[in-house]
Scaffold this motif. Structure first.
Motif, PDB file in Angstrom:
ATOM      1  N   UNK A  36       0.832  -1.207   0.000  1.00  0.00           N
ATOM      2  CA  UNK A  36       0.000   0.000   0.000  1.00  0.00           C
ATOM      3  C   UNK A  36       0.867   1.258   0.000  1.00  0.00           C
ATOM      4  N   UNK A  37       0.438   2.231  -0.762  1.00  0.00           N
ATOM      5  CA  UNK A  37       1.140   3.518  -0.835  1.00  0.00           C
ATOM      6  C   UNK A  37       0.509   4.515   0.125  1.00  0.00           C
ATOM      7  N   UNK A  38       1.202   5.618   0.320  1.00  0.00           N
ATOM      8  CA  UNK A  38       0.624   6.690   1.127  1.00  0.00           C
ATOM      9  C   UNK A  38      -0.686   7.181   0.517  1.00  0.00           C
ATOM     10  N   UNK A  39      -0.773   7.175  -0.814  1.00  0.00           N
ATOM     11  CA  UNK A  39      -2.016   7.600  -1.463  1.00  0.00           C
ATOM     12  C   UNK A  39      -3.157   6.648  -1.129  1.00  0.00           C
ATOM     13  N   UNK A  40      -2.864   5.335  -1.095  1.00  0.00           N
ATOM     14  CA  UNK A  40      -3.886   4.369  -0.701  1.00  0.00           C
ATOM     15  C   UNK A  40      -4.400   4.676   0.699  1.00  0.00           C
ATOM     16  N   UNK A  41      -3.449   4.896   1.628  1.00  0.00           N
ATOM     17  CA  UNK A  41      -3.847   5.196   3.006  1.00  0.00           C
ATOM     18  C   UNK A  41      -4.628   6.489   3.075  1.00  0.00           C
ATOM     19  N   UNK A  42      -4.196   7.474   2.302  1.00  0.00           N
ATOM     20  CA  UNK A  42      -4.881   8.763   2.289  1.00  0.00           C
ATOM     21  C   UNK A  42      -6.315   8.602   1.774  1.00  0.00           C
ATOM     22  N   UNK A  43      -6.473   7.829   0.723  1.00  0.00           N
ATOM     23  CA  UNK A  43      -7.814   7.613   0.164  1.00  0.00           C
ATOM     24  C   UNK A  43      -8.719   6.921   1.180  1.00  0.00           C
ATOM     25  N   UNK A  44      -8.172   5.910   1.864  1.00  0.00           N
ATOM     26  CA  UNK A  44      -8.970   5.201   2.866  1.00  0.00           C
ATOM     27  C   UNK A  44      -9.309   6.115   4.035  1.00  0.00           C
ATOM     28  N   UNK A  45      -8.330   6.876   4.496  1.00  0.00           N
ATOM     29  CA  UNK A  45      -8.577   7.793   5.612  1.00  0.00           C
ATOM     30  C   UNK A  45      -9.615   8.846   5.240  1.00  0.00           C
ATOM     31  N   UNK A  46      -9.612   9.258   3.979  1.00  0.00           N
ATOM     32  CA  UNK A  46     -10.527  10.321   3.543  1.00  0.00           C
ATOM     33  C   UNK A  46     -11.984   9.918   3.688  1.00  0.00           C
ATOM     34  N   UNK A  47     -12.285   8.630   3.460  1.00  0.00           N
ATOM     35  CA  UNK A  47     -13.693   8.211   3.540  1.00  0.00           C
ATOM     36  C   UNK A  47     -14.150   8.054   4.988  1.00  0.00           C
ATOM     37  N   UNK A  48     -13.212   8.175   5.928  1.00  0.00           N
ATOM     38  CA  UNK A  48     -13.538   8.049   7.352  1.00  0.00           C
ATOM     39  C   UNK A  48     -13.785   9.392   8.031  1.00  0.00           C
ATOM     40  N   UNK A  49     -13.527  10.479   7.322  1.00  0.00           N
ATOM     41  CA  UNK A  49     -13.656  11.807   7.919  1.00  0.00           C
ATOM     42  C   UNK A  49     -15.101  12.281   7.816  1.00  0.00           C
ATOM     43  N   UNK A  50     -15.655  12.663   8.937  1.00  0.00           N
ATOM     44  CA  UNK A  50     -17.024  13.127   8.969  1.00  0.00           C
ATOM     45  C   UNK A  50     -17.140  14.543   8.405  1.00  0.00           C
TER      46      UNK A  50
END
Length: 373
Positions: A351-365
């Motif tokens: 996983x790349x930082x972009x992958x983590x960023x994309x996943x984290x983005x969908x968790x932000x309210x």
């Protein structure tokens, strides 16, 4: 009384101990007597300021038939007290009460108490025995089994630790009746994680029995706890020191620990694992490893048990930055856990930082929302 043996033999790293399920503390002393080589003259009951008023005296009374001195050490409740300062204070308590290597520590409480007590046992006098008496759902389904001990260091979760298997895990399931609702939800976060990584049938059973679980029906809870312990035991027996397959138990934890840290432990561990599990399931879907329907099912189950699926007050960059201090880093890359089908977790180092960023983005309210799940 029901029990399950966690056991590893003929490997050079051997252990064997029972997990016992009861509905009281009545048989605790009998189970301790069965510990091979038990010679303790003193038992230190370690508990926090929430659990001790409820169960410390009952537990101490249950230990009286052993004919040992029982001392009780109580520390302030809360993740912020799972630290080296508390360990140092417990060392002083043990030294002042003359605890020796044949004596025993007993962790009475949730995951914080179990982790802290186990780490103290692993390091006091170069190691003494301890037992787990978990009183929360999270501790009963996960943290009391497997021998991982540790404390937080500054803002880094579980950064200091050791492996020490308990000699006994004794669960009085009646303690779950006094568990606050948020703590129950936190425990269900670990329950759903367990089903996601290795037991799809457990998730299907939970989906069909949500009402009885909400009611904390004893038989339903016992079924779930046993199923989770069987999964945890099988993984620990295969990989006791977290060098391989045991990493699958960290499903949801990379993002979850980052959120827990960045929120300064305002959310409970299982709640953060729940949010992280949703992020990991989303990545699994986006990579074509699970269907969109399965991803949505995981989200639905978390919401059904009031486990947060979104977090307020953070950015995706905050979360990704915090993952860099995760202890699961390996050669600069995180061993991330994905689902190759529900019930089949796999380790991914790509996983790349972009992958983590994309996943984290969908968790932000979104800021206009005022709910947490």
């Amino acid at each position: 009384m029901e029990s399950l043996i966690v056991e590893r033999k003929h490997t050079g790293l051997e252990f064997s101990y029972p997990i016992v399920w009861e509905n009281s503390f009545r048989t605790l002393s009998d189970e301790i007597r069965r510990i091979r080589g038990f010679r303790a003259k003193k038992i230190c009951l370690v508990s926090d300021s929430n659990v001790a008023p409820l169960y410390a005296e009952q537990t101490a009374q249950a230990l009286r038939p052993l004919g040992v001195d029982v001392e009780t050490y109580v520390f302030p409740a809360g993740e912020e007290h799972k630290c080296l300062d508390t360990v140092s204070d417990l060392y002083r308590f043990l030294i002042s009460h003359r605890f020796e290597r044949n004596d025993l520590l007993a962790a009475l409480g949730g995951g914080v108490t179990g982790d802290l007590t186990g780490f103290t046992a692993a390091t006091y006098l170069r190691g003494i025995d301890f037992i787990q008496i978990p009183t929360t759902l999270l501790a009963q389904v996960d943290s009391s089994v497997g021998g991982k001990t540790g404390v937080d260091f500054e803002q880094y979760k579980n950064m200091v630790g050791a492996f020490l298997q308990p000699r006994l895990v004794y669960m009085n399931t009646e303690t779950l009746k006094t568990l606050p609702d948020d703590q129950f939800a936190s425990g269900m976060g670990e329950v759903l994680k367990t089903g996601a990584i290795r037991d799809r049938a457990l998730l299907e059973w939970i989906d069909a029995h949500t009402e009885s679980l909400h009611d904390r029906d004893s038989e339903s809870l016992a079924y779930v706890i046993r199923a989770c312990c069987k999964v945890k035991a099988s993984v620990v027996e295969e990989d006791p020191t977290d060098r391989g397959i045991r990493a699958i138990l960290n499903f949801g934890h990379t993002l979850g620990h980052a959120i827990e840290k960045e929120k300064h432990f305002a959310l409970l561990h299982g709640q953060c694992v729940g949010i992280g599990s949703v992020g990991a399931a989303w990545l699994s879907w986006k990579k074509g490893m699970i269907s969109e329907a399965d991803y949505q099912w995981i989200v639905h189950l978390h919401r059904e048990f009031h486990i947060p699926t979104l977090v307020q007050g953070l950015t995706a960059r905050d979360i990704v930055r915090a993952t860099k201090s995760d202890k699961k880093m390996e050669e600069g890359k995180i061993r991330f856990i994905l689902l190759d089908g529900i019930g089949n977790a796999v380790i991914d180092n790509t996983l790349t930082d972009q992958d983590l960023y994309d996943a984290a983005s969908i968790l932000i309210m979104p800021e206009q929302k005022n709910i947490a799940y």
